[in-house]
Design a protein around this motif. Structure first.
Motif, PDB file in Angstrom:
ATOM      1  N   SER A 126       6.673   7.302  12.460  1.00 56.82           N
ATOM      2  CA  SER A 126       6.779   8.371  13.448  1.00 56.82           C
ATOM      3  C   SER A 126       5.813   9.516  13.157  1.00 56.82           C
ATOM      4  N   GLU A 127       5.742  10.447  14.115  1.00 54.41           N
ATOM      5  CA  GLU A 127       4.901  11.633  13.924  1.00 54.41           C
ATOM      6  C   GLU A 127       5.467  12.561  12.860  1.00 54.41           C
ATOM      7  N   ASP A 128       6.775  12.501  12.587  1.00 51.61           N
ATOM      8  CA  ASP A 128       7.323  13.273  11.470  1.00 51.61           C
ATOM      9  C   ASP A 128       6.715  12.806  10.154  1.00 51.61           C
ATOM     10  N   CYS A 129       6.521  11.492  10.042  1.00 49.66           N
ATOM     11  CA  CYS A 129       5.879  10.966   8.837  1.00 49.66           C
ATOM     12  C   CYS A 129       4.429  11.420   8.754  1.00 49.66           C
ATOM     13  N   ILE A 130       3.765  11.526   9.913  1.00 47.03           N
ATOM     14  CA  ILE A 130       2.381  12.002   9.927  1.00 47.03           C
ATOM     15  C   ILE A 130       2.331  13.447   9.453  1.00 47.03           C
ATOM     16  N   ARG A 131       3.259  14.289   9.922  1.00 49.52           N
ATOM     17  CA  ARG A 131       3.285  15.690   9.477  1.00 49.52           C
ATOM     18  C   ARG A 131       3.428  15.773   7.963  1.00 49.52           C
TER      19      ARG A 131
ATOM     20  N   ARG B 277       0.840  -1.211   0.000  1.00 44.33           N
ATOM     21  CA  ARG B 277       0.000   0.000   0.000  1.00 44.33           C
ATOM     22  C   ARG B 277       0.865   1.247   0.000  1.00 44.33           C
ATOM     23  N   LEU B 278       1.437   1.544  -1.154  1.00 40.73           N
ATOM     24  CA  LEU B 278       2.318   2.704  -1.279  1.00 40.73           C
ATOM     25  C   LEU B 278       1.541   3.978  -1.555  1.00 40.73           C
ATOM     26  N   ASN B 279       0.265   3.855  -1.897  1.00 39.97           N
ATOM     27  CA  ASN B 279      -0.532   5.030  -2.252  1.00 39.97           C
ATOM     28  C   ASN B 279      -1.541   5.371  -1.160  1.00 39.97           C
ATOM     29  N   LEU B 280      -1.165   5.134   0.110  1.00 46.17           N
ATOM     30  CA  LEU B 280      -2.087   5.363   1.222  1.00 46.17           C
ATOM     31  C   LEU B 280      -2.603   6.794   1.240  1.00 46.17           C
ATOM     32  N   VAL B 281      -1.718   7.781   1.154  1.00 47.26           N
ATOM     33  CA  VAL B 281      -2.137   9.181   1.237  1.00 47.26           C
ATOM     34  C   VAL B 281      -2.959   9.561   0.013  1.00 47.26           C
ATOM     35  N   GLU B 282      -2.611   9.016  -1.158  1.00 50.61           N
ATOM     36  CA  GLU B 282      -3.402   9.306  -2.354  1.00 50.61           C
ATOM     37  C   GLU B 282      -4.824   8.771  -2.209  1.00 50.61           C
ATOM     38  N   ASP B 283      -4.955   7.572  -1.620  1.00 50.32           N
ATOM     39  CA  ASP B 283      -6.289   7.036  -1.356  1.00 50.32           C
ATOM     40  C   ASP B 283      -7.061   7.941  -0.403  1.00 50.32           C
ATOM     41  N   LEU B 284      -6.371   8.428   0.613  1.00 51.23           N
ATOM     42  CA  LEU B 284      -7.008   9.304   1.597  1.00 51.23           C
ATOM     43  C   LEU B 284      -7.447  10.615   0.955  1.00 51.23           C
ATOM     44  N   ILE B 285      -6.598  11.187   0.112  1.00 53.98           N
ATOM     45  CA  ILE B 285      -6.944  12.443  -0.570  1.00 53.98           C
ATOM     46  C   ILE B 285      -8.181  12.250  -1.439  1.00 53.98           C
TER      47      ILE B 285
ATOM     48  N   THR C 171      -6.813   9.371  13.063  1.00 52.78           N
ATOM     49  CA  THR C 171      -5.406   9.584  13.400  1.00 52.78           C
ATOM     50  C   THR C 171      -4.538   8.377  13.066  1.00 52.78           C
ATOM     51  N   ASN C 172      -5.175   7.216  12.821  1.00 52.24           N
ATOM     52  CA  ASN C 172      -4.408   6.020  12.451  1.00 52.24           C
ATOM     53  C   ASN C 172      -4.397   5.770  10.944  1.00 52.24           C
ATOM     54  N   SER C 173      -4.817   6.775  10.150  1.00 49.38           N
ATOM     55  CA  SER C 173      -5.006   6.526   8.716  1.00 49.38           C
ATOM     56  C   SER C 173      -3.962   7.196   7.831  1.00 49.38           C
ATOM     57  N   PHE C 174      -3.002   7.928   8.413  1.00 44.36           N
ATOM     58  CA  PHE C 174      -2.066   8.675   7.574  1.00 44.36           C
ATOM     59  C   PHE C 174      -0.870   7.831   7.137  1.00 44.36           C
ATOM     60  N   VAL C 175      -0.373   7.031   8.053  1.00 44.55           N
ATOM     61  CA  VAL C 175       0.860   6.281   7.794  1.00 44.55           C
ATOM     62  C   VAL C 175       0.715   4.893   8.392  1.00 44.55           C
ATOM     63  N   TYR C 176       1.724   4.055   8.162  1.00 38.68           N
ATOM     64  CA  TYR C 176       1.708   2.738   8.771  1.00 38.68           C
ATOM     65  C   TYR C 176       1.884   2.847  10.275  1.00 38.68           C
TER      66      TYR C 176
END
Length: 691
Positions: free
Chosen positions: A497-502, A462-470, A488-493
């Motif tokens: 980390s929270e840096d990845c969430i930002r 699932r490399l397109n997680l953020v694209e799916d979310l958008i 809050t659990n849907s942005f990254v794996y």
């Protein structure tokens, strides 16, 4: 409360035409002037009491004219109603109230001349049509008349006409529990319809309080009457709806059966009649009984934009008249604080979404104090809905809610990442809050304590997680959501980390620049709590306005509230057991599952926690205890409770735990609701006694 007195006068000098007068009605005439009518004669019930009428032009009232009588039989309770170019005058005639007949006259020149009277419903004795207060024109074009009878106990109902008043269809009586109401019952209702189409009724009663009922079908049927916190002296009341949606109620703010009819006052509601301002006195003479020289009673009110016109009996000698103006209220910017119910999804017996039930449920939330609605969330079984269903639910709720803001989740399948899901894992032990169910053993917060997190296997592709979310954000906003909620659990794996969430959040905000966002610490498939630092970062973007917090931690709540100060982001707590503490910290509202059972106690807490802290502490204990009902097969338990309250939805659910519902669960919900109902009755009694 700001208002301006534009006019105040008596319509005529005392005893110029008759010794006594009573029961006035006021109307905006088809020609733009004002008219009023009342009954007058030697005294109420005396032979020859007639209906009198006067017009007001250029700021002055003309001489009263007799416009209807019934020979030696007394007339009563005129009601004026303008219908296009026609002016209708309804009134009663009869020696005894129980055997009243209703007559109607028509004027085509705004009351200068009148046609011949005729029976409203030929052959009726007892009273059809409006009994005291004005008819209203419904959104579907029908005329609805507030009616009551007094023959075999007092009963309220409505008469509906779909042909301009030629014929009338009677509703059933408003249901109520006679064992819970002292005296005769309820009579002389007054009506309004809100922007969503629900019709509401307030009623005079013998119980010392005003009662309320609601209709979702245009007045054909009515919900069980319930006592409000508004005092009533067993005397007439009337309400009008301003152009901006506020309500103005005119009444005697006195509690008791046949209590004093002084003072007379008005009060304003900004939330469709759920709460009311302190009364503003119009007339007052101190008194203990209804002596003639101290009576100010039987008000009538109509609205024209934000102006209201009021008449009432002044010592039985004349009719008082007021014109008041209420300045346009300023719209509050940002997300409203208060109660944000986590909505359920009604299903048919074959588990299809019941959209008629969803509309009725939406109106129920709004009628019970919701400041906003969280439409697609865990309580509505969002993980078991198709995307098409989630979008249709969002659109249906928004269409029904009107101006009330609706939040809806942009749902994507949340990846598990590299961390295990077992509650016994080392990762969980290192951060026990991160994987706790939303309520973590304390019910009433929107989670499900009897289920472990769900989820599929790790999906490294699932490399397109953020694209799916958008993409989901765009579809959810297009469906009508005012606020698109991100889990809050849907942005990254899970192990990132929270840096990845930002970084992920920044990509979402850039991709959809015109959307307002919310955040939800959803416990499924695992709970990810944002740190106060990450909450502050989100708040400072200016794009986030709603945050459903589920940490169950006083310290975390306090830190997050501090983090959002001076930003548009508002924090809504999900935990019933912390509501009072949260409000004392400066919290913005509640967003939990118990708003599906008894929102009344949460509405009381929001409004009164700082005014009566001892009562608020007791209320908090009640919330904590009753919230454990969530363990009884939620959300089926909530659907059962709502059905008992008259909301037309079934108990069907898609969650597997619904099959665990049994007689024990049913008894638990029934016992809880009786317990809460008794508590609320005692609280109302305390309030009324204090008044």
């Amino acid at each position: 409360m700001k208002y301006q007195v534009k006019n105040h006068q008596h319509i005529f000098e005392s005893e110029t035409k008759f010794r006594q007068c009573h029961g006035s009605t006021v109307c905006l005439l088809p020609d733009g002037n004002t008219g009023a009518a009342w009954f007058g004669g030697e005294h109420e019930k005396a032979p020859g009491v007639a209906i009198w009428f006067a017009r007001r032009e250029n700021g002055e009232w003309e001489e009263p004219r007799k416009v209807a009588d019934a020979g030696n039989v007394p007339c009563w309770n005129p009601v004026l109603f303008a219908d296009g170019e026609r002016l209708l005058l309804f009134y009663k005639a009869g020696e005894e109230i129980a055997r009243w007949q209703t007559f109607v006259k028509e004027s085509s020149d705004s009351g200068r001349t009148w046609g011949q009277e005729k029976e409203l419903v030929p052959g009726d004795f007892g009273g059809r049509g409006p009994v005291k207060n004005k008819c209203i024109r419904l959104q579907d074009g029908a005329i609805l008349a507030p009616a009551s009878t007094e023959e075999n106990g007092w009963e309220c109902f409505t008469d509906r006409s779909e042909d301009g008043g030629k014929t009338w269809q009677r509703s059933g009586n408003v249901p109520f529990d006679r064992q819970m109401l002292a005296g005769s019952g309820m009579i002389q209702p007054t009506l309004w319809q809100d922007e969503r189409g629900t019709v509401h009724m307030l009623m005079r009663s013998s119980e010392g309080a005003i009662y309320r009922s609601d209709s979702e079908d245009g007045g054909f049927s009515w919900s069980r009457a319930r006592k409000t916190a508004l005092p009533n002296n067993n005397c007439g009341i009337d309400v009008a709806r301003l152009g901006d949606g506020r309500l103005v109620l005119v009444y005697n703010p006195v509690s008791g059966n046949w209590a004093a009819r002084s003072p007379i006052a008005f009060t304003v509601s900004e939330d469709n009649g759920r709460s009311w301002s302190n009364p503003e006195i119009l007339d007052h003479v101190p008194c203990d009984t209804n002596m003639e020289r101290a009576e100010f009673s039987y008000p009538a009110i109509v609205a024209d934009g934000n102006d209201v016109y009021i008449t009432y009996t002044w010592k039985r000698r004349t009719i008082a008249f007021w014109q008041l103006h209420f300045p346009e209220r300023k719209k509050k910017e940002g997300v409203p604080e208060g109660l944000w119910p986590v909505m359920l999804t009604p299903f048919t017996d074959d588990e299809e979404v019941d959209y008629d039930g969803l509309r009725a449920l939406t109106r129920w939330y709004l009628n019970n104090g919701a400041a906003g609605l969280f439409a697609v969330c865990l309580s509505d079984e969002m993980e078991l809905l198709t995307e098409e269903e989630r979008l249709k639910i969002t659109a249906c709720v928004k269409e029904t809610a009107g101006e009330v803001p609706v939040a809806s989740t942009a749902y994507v399948d949340v990846p598990e990442g590299n961390a295990p899901v077992s509650g016994n894992s080392d990762a969980v032990k290192k951060n026990p809050e991160a994987d706790a169910p939303e309520n973590a053993g304390i019910a009433g917060s929107g989670g499900e304590p009897d289920e472990l997190p769900f989820g599929g296997p790790q999906d490294p592709g699932r490399l397109n997680l953020v694209e799916d979310l958008i993409a989901s954000v765009g579809r959810t906003a297009a469906a009508g959501a005012d606020i698109v909620v991100l889990l809050t659990n849907s942005f990254v794996y899970r192990d990132e980390s929270e840096d990845c969430i930002r970084e992920a959040v920044s990509r979402v905000l850039e991709a959809v620049p015109d959307v307002r966002f919310g955040l939800y610490e959803c416990p499924k498939p695992y709970k990810r709590l944002f740190s106060p630092e990450l909450v502050a970062w989100c708040a400072e973007t200016g794009r986030f306005v709603f945050y459903k917090e589920t940490s169950l931690s006083r310290e975390r709540l306090k830190e997050k509230l501090e983090a959002v100060k001076g930003t548009p982001l508002k924090i809504f707590n999900a935990d019933s057991s912390l509501m009072y503490e949260f409000l004392k910290m400066g919290g913005h509202g509640h967003c939990g599952v118990m708003l599906n059972f008894h929102p009344e106690i949460y509405a009381w807490m929001m409004k009164n926690w700082n005014e009566d802290r001892q009562q608020a502490e007791q209320m908090q204990q009640l919330m904590t205890i009753t919230a454990h009902i969530e363990r009884q097969c939620y959300p089926r338990s909530a659907k059962y409770a709502l059905g008992r309250r008259g909301v037309p939805i079934g108990q069907a659910c898609r969650r597997e735990n619904a099959s665990q519902w049994d007689a024990g669960c049913e008894r638990a919900v029934n016992d809880m609701e009786r317990f809460v109902g008794t508590y609320l009755m005692e609280l109302e009694r305390k309030f009324l006694t204090f008044q």
